[in-house]
Write a protein that holds these residues in place. Structure first.
Motif, PDB file in Angstrom:
ATOM      1  N   GLU A  20       0.806  -1.228   0.000  1.00 10.28           N
ATOM      2  CA  GLU A  20       0.000   0.000   0.000  1.00 10.28           C
ATOM      3  C   GLU A  20       0.840   1.279   0.000  1.00 10.28           C
ATOM      4  O   GLU A  20       0.311   2.374  -0.195  1.00 10.28           O
ATOM      5  N   GLU A  21       2.142   1.161   0.196  1.00 13.39           N
ATOM      6  CA  GLU A  21       2.996   2.349   0.156  1.00 13.39           C
ATOM      7  C   GLU A  21       3.039   2.892  -1.270  1.00 13.39           C
ATOM      8  O   GLU A  21       2.855   2.161  -2.236  1.00 13.39           O
ATOM      9  N   SER A  22       3.326   4.178  -1.384  1.00 11.59           N
ATOM     10  CA  SER A  22       3.380   4.786  -2.714  1.00 11.59           C
ATOM     11  C   SER A  22       4.676   4.397  -3.424  1.00 11.59           C
ATOM     12  O   SER A  22       5.690   4.090  -2.786  1.00 11.59           O
ATOM     13  N   VAL A  23       4.630   4.421  -4.726  1.00  9.36           N
ATOM     14  CA  VAL A  23       5.818   4.151  -5.527  1.00  9.36           C
ATOM     15  C   VAL A  23       6.898   5.187  -5.203  1.00  9.36           C
ATOM     16  O   VAL A  23       8.081   4.853  -5.145  1.00  9.36           O
ATOM     17  N   LEU A  24       6.500   6.426  -4.940  1.00  8.90           N
ATOM     18  CA  LEU A  24       7.466   7.458  -4.563  1.00  8.90           C
ATOM     19  C   LEU A  24       8.227   7.056  -3.304  1.00  8.90           C
ATOM     20  O   LEU A  24       9.457   7.210  -3.240  1.00  8.90           O
ATOM     21  N   ILE A  27      10.719   4.278  -4.348  1.00 10.13           N
ATOM     22  CA  ILE A  27      11.852   4.803  -5.122  1.00 10.13           C
ATOM     23  C   ILE A  27      12.779   5.625  -4.227  1.00 10.13           C
ATOM     24  O   ILE A  27      14.005   5.542  -4.341  1.00 10.13           O
ATOM     25  N   SER A  28      12.210   6.392  -3.316  1.00  6.87           N
ATOM     26  CA  SER A  28      13.015   7.174  -2.375  1.00  6.87           C
ATOM     27  C   SER A  28      13.861   6.257  -1.496  1.00  6.87           C
ATOM     28  O   SER A  28      15.036   6.535  -1.240  1.00  6.87           O
ATOM     29  N   LYS A  29      13.267   5.162  -1.048  1.00  3.83           N
ATOM     30  CA  LYS A  29      13.987   4.202  -0.216  1.00  3.83           C
ATOM     31  C   LYS A  29      15.122   3.549  -1.000  1.00  3.83           C
ATOM     32  O   LYS A  29      16.221   3.387  -0.494  1.00  3.83           O
ATOM     33  N   MET A  30      14.857   3.194  -2.258  1.00  3.54           N
ATOM     34  CA  MET A  30      15.903   2.602  -3.098  1.00  3.54           C
ATOM     35  C   MET A  30      17.061   3.581  -3.281  1.00  3.54           C
ATOM     36  O   MET A  30      18.228   3.186  -3.199  1.00  3.54           O
ATOM     37  N   ALA A  31      16.736   4.852  -3.514  1.00  6.86           N
ATOM     38  CA  ALA A  31      17.774   5.859  -3.708  1.00  6.86           C
ATOM     39  C   ALA A  31      18.594   6.036  -2.433  1.00  6.86           C
ATOM     40  O   ALA A  31      19.836   6.099  -2.478  1.00  6.86           O
ATOM     41  N   GLU A  32      17.918   6.092  -1.306  1.00 12.84           N
ATOM     42  CA  GLU A  32      18.597   6.263  -0.016  1.00 12.84           C
ATOM     43  C   GLU A  32      19.531   5.096   0.280  1.00 12.84           C
ATOM     44  O   GLU A  32      20.650   5.279   0.756  1.00 12.84           O
ATOM     45  N   GLU A  52      13.719  -0.575 -10.111  1.00  9.92           N
ATOM     46  CA  GLU A  52      13.829   0.677 -10.872  1.00  9.92           C
ATOM     47  C   GLU A  52      13.228   0.496 -12.269  1.00  9.92           C
ATOM     48  O   GLU A  52      12.620   1.405 -12.806  1.00  9.92           O
ATOM     49  N   ARG A  53      13.386  -0.680 -12.815  1.00  8.77           N
ATOM     50  CA  ARG A  53      12.841  -0.968 -14.151  1.00  8.77           C
ATOM     51  C   ARG A  53      11.313  -0.891 -14.142  1.00  8.77           C
ATOM     52  O   ARG A  53      10.704  -0.362 -15.070  1.00  8.77           O
ATOM     53  N   ASP A  54      10.691  -1.401 -13.079  1.00 10.37           N
ATOM     54  CA  ASP A  54       9.227  -1.306 -12.961  1.00 10.37           C
ATOM     55  C   ASP A  54       8.793   0.157 -12.908  1.00 10.37           C
ATOM     56  O   ASP A  54       7.801   0.539 -13.521  1.00 10.37           O
ATOM     57  N   TYR A  55       9.549   0.957 -12.170  1.00 12.09           N
ATOM     58  CA  TYR A  55       9.262   2.393 -12.072  1.00 12.09           C
ATOM     59  C   TYR A  55       9.328   3.041 -13.451  1.00 12.09           C
ATOM     60  O   TYR A  55       8.418   3.750 -13.869  1.00 12.09           O
ATOM     61  N   ARG A  56      10.399   2.758 -14.166  1.00 11.25           N
ATOM     62  CA  ARG A  56      10.574   3.338 -15.503  1.00 11.25           C
ATOM     63  C   ARG A  56       9.452   2.912 -16.445  1.00 11.25           C
ATOM     64  O   ARG A  56       8.835   3.749 -17.113  1.00 11.25           O
ATOM     65  N   ASN A  57       9.191   1.605 -16.491  1.00 10.61           N
ATOM     66  CA  ASN A  57       8.241   1.080 -17.468  1.00 10.61           C
ATOM     67  C   ASN A  57       6.779   1.329 -17.123  1.00 10.61           C
ATOM     68  O   ASN A  57       5.953   1.478 -18.021  1.00 10.61           O
ATOM     69  N   LYS A  58       6.464   1.357 -15.845  1.00  8.70           N
ATOM     70  CA  LYS A  58       5.054   1.404 -15.447  1.00  8.70           C
ATOM     71  C   LYS A  58       4.602   2.734 -14.851  1.00  8.70           C
ATOM     72  O   LYS A  58       3.408   2.943 -14.649  1.00  8.70           O
ATOM     73  N   ILE A  59       5.549   3.610 -14.587  1.00  9.03           N
ATOM     74  CA  ILE A  59       5.193   4.939 -14.068  1.00  9.03           C
ATOM     75  C   ILE A  59       5.627   6.002 -15.060  1.00  9.03           C
ATOM     76  O   ILE A  59       4.808   6.691 -15.660  1.00  9.03           O
ATOM     77  N   ILE A  60       6.911   6.137 -15.255  1.00  4.87           N
ATOM     78  CA  ILE A  60       7.436   7.214 -16.117  1.00  4.87           C
ATOM     79  C   ILE A  60       6.901   7.102 -17.544  1.00  4.87           C
ATOM     80  O   ILE A  60       6.325   8.051 -18.071  1.00  4.87           O
ATOM     81  N   LEU A  61       7.077   5.932 -18.153  1.00  2.00           N
ATOM     82  CA  LEU A  61       6.690   5.775 -19.554  1.00  2.00           C
ATOM     83  C   LEU A  61       5.178   5.754 -19.770  1.00  2.00           C
ATOM     84  O   LEU A  61       4.713   5.930 -20.893  1.00  2.00           O
ATOM     85  N   GLY A  63       3.192   7.818 -17.936  1.00  2.00           N
ATOM     86  CA  GLY A  63       2.707   9.129 -17.515  1.00  2.00           C
ATOM     87  C   GLY A  63       1.943   9.118 -16.195  1.00  2.00           C
ATOM     88  O   GLY A  63       1.150  10.018 -15.935  1.00  2.00           O
ATOM     89  N   ARG A  64       2.183   8.130 -15.369  1.00  2.00           N
ATOM     90  CA  ARG A  64       1.512   8.050 -14.071  1.00  2.00           C
ATOM     91  C   ARG A  64       2.330   8.827 -13.042  1.00  2.00           C
ATOM     92  O   ARG A  64       3.486   9.160 -13.264  1.00  2.00           O
ATOM     93  N   THR A  65       1.731   9.081 -11.900  1.00  2.00           N
ATOM     94  CA  THR A  65       2.467   9.778 -10.845  1.00  2.00           C
ATOM     95  C   THR A  65       2.857   8.784  -9.752  1.00  2.00           C
ATOM     96  O   THR A  65       2.034   7.986  -9.291  1.00  2.00           O
ATOM     97  N   SER A  66       4.108   8.839  -9.363  1.00  2.00           N
ATOM     98  CA  SER A  66       4.616   7.919  -8.354  1.00  2.00           C
ATOM     99  C   SER A  66       4.052   8.220  -6.971  1.00  2.00           C
ATOM    100  O   SER A  66       3.947   7.334  -6.135  1.00  2.00           O
ATOM    101  N   LYS A  67       3.645   9.466  -6.759  1.00  2.00           N
ATOM    102  CA  LYS A  67       3.100   9.862  -5.457  1.00  2.00           C
ATOM    103  C   LYS A  67       1.716   9.252  -5.222  1.00  2.00           C
ATOM    104  O   LYS A  67       1.356   8.907  -4.098  1.00  2.00           O
ATOM    105  N   ASP A  68       0.941   9.087  -6.299  1.00  3.76           N
ATOM    106  CA  ASP A  68      -0.438   8.612  -6.180  1.00  3.76           C
ATOM    107  C   ASP A  68      -0.624   7.133  -6.523  1.00  3.76           C
ATOM    108  O   ASP A  68      -1.739   6.628  -6.462  1.00  3.76           O
ATOM    109  N   THR A  69       0.441   6.459  -6.889  1.00  2.00           N
ATOM    110  CA  THR A  69       0.322   5.058  -7.297  1.00  2.00           C
ATOM    111  C   THR A  69       0.883   4.153  -6.203  1.00  2.00           C
ATOM    112  O   THR A  69       2.038   4.299  -5.818  1.00  2.00           O
ATOM    113  N   PRO A  70       0.070   3.208  -5.719  1.00  3.42           N
ATOM    114  CA  PRO A  70       0.601   2.264  -4.723  1.00  3.42           C
ATOM    115  C   PRO A  70       1.522   1.233  -5.379  1.00  3.42           C
ATOM    116  O   PRO A  70       1.349   0.894  -6.557  1.00  3.42           O
ATOM    117  N   VAL A  71       2.464   0.770  -4.610  1.00  3.47           N
ATOM    118  CA  VAL A  71       3.415  -0.241  -5.073  1.00  3.47           C
ATOM    119  C   VAL A  71       2.685  -1.451  -5.655  1.00  3.47           C
ATOM    120  O   VAL A  71       3.110  -2.022  -6.668  1.00  3.47           O
TER     121      VAL A  71
END
Length: 147
Positions: A20-24, A27-32, A52-61, A63-71
């Motif tokens: 239920e945590e957000s993708v943001l 991703i922040s945890k991975m970066a940290e 990171e690949r899931d983030y790229r393929n399923k959020i960035i590409l 056009g979704r927002t990582s803040k509003d999308t649950p993991v």
């Protein structure tokens, strides 16, 4: 060399997020932590993995927002895992064939660690170095055992 040997050297720390945590947050945890993937755990059970690949393929590409999308909406829920007794050659084969870079390690259905492609490559190099050193010593002693 076995998966257990890798975990003995690198440790068994497990980094995870909840579905239920957000993708943001993920991703922040991975970066940290400077890592490329997190396990997705519900209570003490493995329910997925996010990279990171899931983030790229399923959020960035998309056009979704990582803040509003649950993991849970972008995680891989059919996670390929290995056991501590598995050989690293199996891990290399799985990672190559399935095009994945992280393998959770399960022992009796409990997560006991995670290994990455970097861990496997490092283990292979160390194993080969040991074999080379043994062969060099064998040659240097004339093919016999030292007295």
């Amino acid at each position: 060399m076995k998966v257990k040997d890798i975990l003995d050297k690198k440790g068994t720390e497990i980094y995870s997020v909840k579905p239920e945590e957000s993708v943001l947050e993920a991703i922040s945890k991975m970066a940290e932590l400077k890592i490329g993937a997190l396990l997705v755990m519900k209570n003490d059970s493995l329910v997925g993995i996010i990279s990171e690949r899931d983030y790229r393929n399923k959020i960035i590409l998309k056009g979704r927002t990582s803040k509003d999308t649950p993991v849970s909406q972008i995680m891989i829920d059919k996670v390929i895992c290995v056991e501590p007794t598995d050989n690293i050659n199996l891990c290399m084969q799985l990672m190559t064939n399935k095009k994945i870079r992280h393998l959770p390690v399960l022992d009796n259905k409990s997560v006991v660690g995670v290994i990455s492609i970097g861990d496997v490559v490092k283990a292979v190099i160390e194993s080969q170095k040991s074999e080379i050193d043994t062969l060099r010593n064998y040659i240097a002693t004339g093919g016999g055992y030292p007295a």
